[in-house]
Design a protein around this motif. Structure first.
Motif, PDB file in Angstrom:
ATOM      1  N   UNK A  38       0.837  -1.187   0.000  1.00  0.00           N
ATOM      2  CA  UNK A  38       0.000   0.000   0.000  1.00  0.00           C
ATOM      3  C   UNK A  38       0.878   1.246   0.000  1.00  0.00           C
ATOM      4  N   UNK A  39       0.542   2.176  -0.856  1.00  0.00           N
ATOM      5  CA  UNK A  39       1.189   3.484  -0.863  1.00  0.00           C
ATOM      6  C   UNK A  39       0.210   4.444  -0.193  1.00  0.00           C
ATOM      7  N   UNK A  40       0.611   4.977   0.940  1.00  0.00           N
ATOM      8  CA  UNK A  40      -0.309   5.730   1.788  1.00  0.00           C
ATOM      9  C   UNK A  40       0.129   7.172   1.972  1.00  0.00           C
ATOM     10  N   UNK A  41      -0.850   8.019   2.257  1.00  0.00           N
ATOM     11  CA  UNK A  41      -0.563   9.345   2.783  1.00  0.00           C
ATOM     12  C   UNK A  41      -0.284   9.191   4.260  1.00  0.00           C
ATOM     13  N   UNK A  42       0.872   9.652   4.690  1.00  0.00           N
ATOM     14  CA  UNK A  42       1.342   9.386   6.049  1.00  0.00           C
ATOM     15  C   UNK A  42       1.307  10.671   6.866  1.00  0.00           C
ATOM     16  N   UNK A  43       0.763  10.557   8.075  1.00  0.00           N
ATOM     17  CA  UNK A  43       0.736  11.666   9.025  1.00  0.00           C
ATOM     18  C   UNK A  43       1.318  11.204  10.346  1.00  0.00           C
ATOM     19  N   UNK A  44       1.775  12.165  11.128  1.00  0.00           N
ATOM     20  CA  UNK A  44       2.198  11.858  12.483  1.00  0.00           C
ATOM     21  C   UNK A  44       0.959  11.680  13.346  1.00  0.00           C
ATOM     22  N   UNK A  45       0.927  10.585  14.058  1.00  0.00           N
ATOM     23  CA  UNK A  45      -0.243  10.267  14.874  1.00  0.00           C
ATOM     24  C   UNK A  45      -0.479  11.370  15.917  1.00  0.00           C
ATOM     25  N   UNK A  46      -1.694  11.873  15.968  1.00  0.00           N
ATOM     26  CA  UNK A  46      -2.052  12.868  16.967  1.00  0.00           C
ATOM     27  C   UNK A  46      -1.716  14.298  16.592  1.00  0.00           C
ATOM     28  N   UNK A  47      -1.086  14.508  15.435  1.00  0.00           N
ATOM     29  CA  UNK A  47      -0.738  15.872  15.020  1.00  0.00           C
ATOM     30  C   UNK A  47      -1.831  16.439  14.127  1.00  0.00           C
ATOM     31  N   UNK A  48      -2.301  17.643  14.436  1.00  0.00           N
ATOM     32  CA  UNK A  48      -3.320  18.301  13.629  1.00  0.00           C
ATOM     33  C   UNK A  48      -2.678  18.950  12.409  1.00  0.00           C
ATOM     34  N   UNK A  49      -3.331  18.800  11.276  1.00  0.00           N
ATOM     35  CA  UNK A  49      -2.852  19.436  10.052  1.00  0.00           C
ATOM     36  C   UNK A  49      -3.390  20.853   9.946  1.00  0.00           C
ATOM     37  N   UNK A  50      -2.640  21.710   9.293  1.00  0.00           N
ATOM     38  CA  UNK A  50      -3.115  23.061   9.000  1.00  0.00           C
ATOM     39  C   UNK A  50      -4.278  22.960   8.014  1.00  0.00           C
ATOM     40  N   UNK A  51      -5.100  24.013   7.911  1.00  0.00           N
ATOM     41  CA  UNK A  51      -6.186  23.970   6.923  1.00  0.00           C
ATOM     42  C   UNK A  51      -5.684  23.694   5.508  1.00  0.00           C
ATOM     43  N   UNK A  52      -4.561  24.294   5.127  1.00  0.00           N
ATOM     44  CA  UNK A  52      -4.026  24.074   3.780  1.00  0.00           C
ATOM     45  C   UNK A  52      -3.596  22.622   3.594  1.00  0.00           C
ATOM     46  N   UNK A  53      -2.932  22.053   4.596  1.00  0.00           N
ATOM     47  CA  UNK A  53      -2.484  20.662   4.497  1.00  0.00           C
ATOM     48  C   UNK A  53      -3.674  19.703   4.463  1.00  0.00           C
ATOM     49  N   UNK A  54      -4.713  20.007   5.228  1.00  0.00           N
ATOM     50  CA  UNK A  54      -5.909  19.167   5.194  1.00  0.00           C
ATOM     51  C   UNK A  54      -6.537  19.183   3.808  1.00  0.00           C
ATOM     52  N   UNK A  55      -6.605  20.355   3.202  1.00  0.00           N
ATOM     53  CA  UNK A  55      -7.195  20.444   1.873  1.00  0.00           C
ATOM     54  C   UNK A  55      -6.346  19.697   0.844  1.00  0.00           C
ATOM     55  N   UNK A  56      -5.020  19.788   0.960  1.00  0.00           N
ATOM     56  CA  UNK A  56      -4.146  19.062   0.032  1.00  0.00           C
ATOM     57  C   UNK A  56      -4.315  17.560   0.206  1.00  0.00           C
ATOM     58  N   UNK A  57      -4.357  17.109   1.451  1.00  0.00           N
ATOM     59  CA  UNK A  57      -4.583  15.678   1.702  1.00  0.00           C
ATOM     60  C   UNK A  57      -5.897  15.214   1.082  1.00  0.00           C
ATOM     61  N   UNK A  58      -6.966  15.961   1.312  1.00  0.00           N
ATOM     62  CA  UNK A  58      -8.273  15.574   0.783  1.00  0.00           C
ATOM     63  C   UNK A  58      -8.281  15.586  -0.744  1.00  0.00           C
ATOM     64  N   UNK A  59      -7.576  16.558  -1.333  1.00  0.00           N
ATOM     65  CA  UNK A  59      -7.490  16.629  -2.795  1.00  0.00           C
ATOM     66  C   UNK A  59      -6.794  15.390  -3.354  1.00  0.00           C
ATOM     67  N   UNK A  60      -5.682  14.966  -2.731  1.00  0.00           N
ATOM     68  CA  UNK A  60      -4.959  13.787  -3.204  1.00  0.00           C
ATOM     69  C   UNK A  60      -5.820  12.538  -3.106  1.00  0.00           C
ATOM     70  N   UNK A  61      -6.493  12.376  -1.982  1.00  0.00           N
ATOM     71  CA  UNK A  61      -7.330  11.185  -1.795  1.00  0.00           C
ATOM     72  C   UNK A  61      -8.456  11.138  -2.825  1.00  0.00           C
ATOM     73  N   UNK A  62      -9.055  12.289  -3.101  1.00  0.00           N
ATOM     74  CA  UNK A  62     -10.147  12.332  -4.066  1.00  0.00           C
ATOM     75  C   UNK A  62      -9.638  12.130  -5.488  1.00  0.00           C
ATOM     76  N   UNK A  63      -8.459  12.655  -5.793  1.00  0.00           N
ATOM     77  CA  UNK A  63      -7.942  12.603  -7.161  1.00  0.00           C
ATOM     78  C   UNK A  63      -7.453  11.217  -7.555  1.00  0.00           C
ATOM     79  N   UNK A  64      -6.881  10.496  -6.605  1.00  0.00           N
ATOM     80  CA  UNK A  64      -6.264   9.201  -6.927  1.00  0.00           C
ATOM     81  C   UNK A  64      -7.265   8.065  -6.793  1.00  0.00           C
ATOM     82  N   UNK A  65      -8.171   8.162  -5.841  1.00  0.00           N
ATOM     83  CA  UNK A  65      -9.140   7.076  -5.643  1.00  0.00           C
ATOM     84  C   UNK A  65     -10.176   7.043  -6.757  1.00  0.00           C
TER      85      UNK A  65
END
Length: 298
Positions: free
Chosen positions: A271-298
């Motif tokens: 599995x090739x995954x988007x990796x985050x540090x457990x328990x760390x909150x993402x900035x609004x920009x990083x959250x949007x980028x993560x969501x964009x990648x998940x939506x674009x590739x899936x």
């Protein structure tokens, strides 16, 4: 001392307009409320800021000294609030992401381009590093996100599957194995193997799956260990051996005239995954980028 933004704003507005009535109108408040805020500020500072007369309101010397400081404080705080609102609205920001060199070169650029077209004020910085370094940079907070494989039961990292790679063999066009109609993992036992270094998540995944299926390859003894995929591909092109890699390199390998084959029994994937540090909150920009990648590739 409990000085508030409301007190400072009331003082600055009254000082600039010269009347409590005008200041109250601008602040959308009552004259008595504005007057109370100014008196509270004077009490907190233990200073008289205005000389009050029946028809005249004049700054004292202390008031004149305090005014530029208070005005700057109000402007700074209001600027901070505005910046925070802009970040929340995703009008600007920065995202940092670490990825293996193959994904950074062949997978992510088009995705980053699509994202920045939608959000031109968000800067995306890519770190192209070895797979092991991806995990290290996410764990130590150097980057917001990583792209790679999370080791099983990792206590610090959490991954969200983005896509799946399949393990394959990269061969020189003149290699005798190319002529075989079917390739098995055991056919590689006597080959000069080239592959990732120990501790690389891809290497760990391969070894675990081979062992689970009872397949023994002399990886520890005979495999030439290399840090970067491009070097592995170059060594195969130079006739130095057979490489065990993943399907992420297919486009690069075939463009260089090499042959890729997928061994049977078993098909090994990771599995090739988007990796985050457990328990760390993402900035609004990083959250949007993560969501964009998940939506674009899936």
């Amino acid at each position: 001392m409990d000085i508030t933004l409301k007190q400072l704003r009331a003082f600055v507005t009254v000082a600039n307009l010269g009347q409590f009535t005008l200041a109250a109108d601008k602040l959308g408040s009552s004259q008595s409320a504005v007057s109370t805020l100014v008196r509270q500020l004077e009490t907190n500072l233990n200073l008289r800021l205005f000389d009050r007369h029946t028809r005249l309101l004049r700054l004292t010397q202390a008031g004149m000294d305090i005014l530029p400081i208070a005005a700057r404080a109000v402007a700074d705080i209001e600027g901070m609030v505005e910046s925070s609102q802009e970040l929340t609205a995703l009008r600007r920001g920065k995202v940092t992401m670490a990825a293996g060199t193959v994904q950074a070169a062949l997978m992510l650029p088009q995705l980053v381009h699509g994202f920045t077209k939608l959000y031109p004020e968000i800067a995306v910085a890519l770190h192209d590093v070895a797979e092991k370094t991806v995990l290290e940079q996410v764990a130590n907070g150097s980057v917001d996100l990583g792209l790679g494989t999370v080791p099983e039961d990792d206590p610090e990292l959490v991954g969200t599957r983005l896509t799946t790679d399949e393990f394959l063999v990269v061969l020189h066009a003149d290699d005798p194995l190319v002529k075989r109609s079917e390739l098995r993992w055991t056919d590689l036992a006597d080959c000069k193997l080239i592959g990732p270094q120990r501790g690389n998540p891809i290497r760990d995944r391969l070894e675990n799956e081979l062992a689970r299926n009872g397949i023994i390859l002399p990886l520890d003894k005979s495999m030439q260990e290399v840090a970067l995929p491009l070097t592995i591909i170059g060594m195969v092109e130079g006739g130095l051996g057979v490489a065990i890699m993943t399907s992420a390199v297919t486009r690069l390998a075939t463009s260089m005239g090499l042959v890729v084959r997928t061994p049977k029994e078993p098909h090994i994937k990771r599995e090739v995954s988007l990796i985050q540090k457990r328990g760390r909150s993402l900035s609004p920009a990083a959250r949007r980028f993560r969501d964009f990648l998940l939506k674009s590739v899936h």
